[in-house]
Design an enzyme around this catalytic site. Sequence first.
Site, PDB file in Angstrom:
ATOM      1  N   HIS A  12       0.801  -1.295  -0.050  1.00  0.00           N
ATOM      2  CA  HIS A  12       0.146   0.138  -0.099  1.00  0.00           C
ATOM      3  C   HIS A  12       0.784   1.203  -0.041  1.00  0.00           C
ATOM      4  O   HIS A  12       0.345   2.228  -0.196  1.00  0.00           O
ATOM      5  CB  HIS A  12      -0.914   0.010   1.315  1.00  0.00           C
ATOM      6  CG  HIS A  12      -2.190  -0.589   1.218  1.00  0.00           C
ATOM      7  ND1 HIS A  12      -2.317  -2.004   0.926  1.00  0.00           N
ATOM      8  CD2 HIS A  12      -3.479  -0.293   1.246  1.00  0.00           C
ATOM      9  CE1 HIS A  12      -3.501  -2.455   0.778  1.00  0.00           C
ATOM     10  NE2 HIS A  12      -4.214  -1.392   0.853  1.00  0.00           N
ATOM     11  N   VAL A  13       2.097   1.110   0.243  1.00  0.00           N
ATOM     12  CA  VAL A  13       3.072   2.418   0.620  1.00  0.00           C
ATOM     13  C   VAL A  13       4.403   2.036  -0.160  1.00  0.00           C
ATOM     14  O   VAL A  13       5.028   1.039  -0.127  1.00  0.00           O
ATOM     15  CB  VAL A  13       3.361   2.627   2.059  1.00  0.00           C
ATOM     16  CG1 VAL A  13       4.287   3.459   2.165  1.00  0.00           C
ATOM     17  CG2 VAL A  13       2.176   2.542   2.965  1.00  0.00           C
TER      18      VAL A  13
END
Lengths: 124, 124
Positions: A12-13
């Site tokens: 997600h990052v």
Amino acid sequence: MTKSFGVVLVSHVEELALGLYKLVKEGAADTSVTYTGGTDDGGVGSSFDKIMKAVNDNEADNIYAFYDLGSAKMTLEMVSEMSDKNIEIMDCAFIEGAYTAGALIQSDNKKEVIDEQLKPLIIK
Amino acid sequence: MTKSFGVVLVSHVEELALGLYKLVKEGAADTSVTYTGGTDDGGVGSSFDKIMKAVNDNEADNIYAFYDLGSAKMTLEMVSEMSDKNIEIMDCAFIEGAYTAGALIQSDNKKEVIDEQLKPLIIK
């Protein structure tokens, strides 16, 4: 292509994906590892296009794909359906699973051995 | 200090620690989360001084500490022995364990509940 299998990392990052790539490559120098993190505009989330690019950029046709949280898995599944490559989405601990897979591919283990070693790392 | 517990993240890689921090904070906005990655000169590895700083910078005295690979755990153990804080080193999946702990602390769960939820994530 030096190995039969490749590793794709989906986070997600952005920084997490890059950091994990660096860690996995420590044990998998000659293995194709590609990664992506975050949304198209760099936010926290996942992106179909970025995941597809990570899959396409991988030198291998047989991919072990690892993700951090559930919604990245959903996007990975969509990519997997659209891609010509054979993508195995692993419900393993993200860091530990990807590191283990990379090291086992690097040392030319058979698929059965890799899968067997990843089994205890399945947590989701 | 808003919460009784804090989370400390220890990685071998700087970007991985920062990226995981961002992910954990998504579910733990008011929880003290501190992180460190890599050696003193930014290489892949772990650093006693950097881990001690992450522990000291954490607003909580009771710390759930997560790490990626074994040698980071060894350094964490040394820090734990020297620190006045109560540090619990968790042998959990790094990403999934830290994210879960952060979210549970954020929603004011008791220690027993947090520990119970982290149990299935113990993989090392």
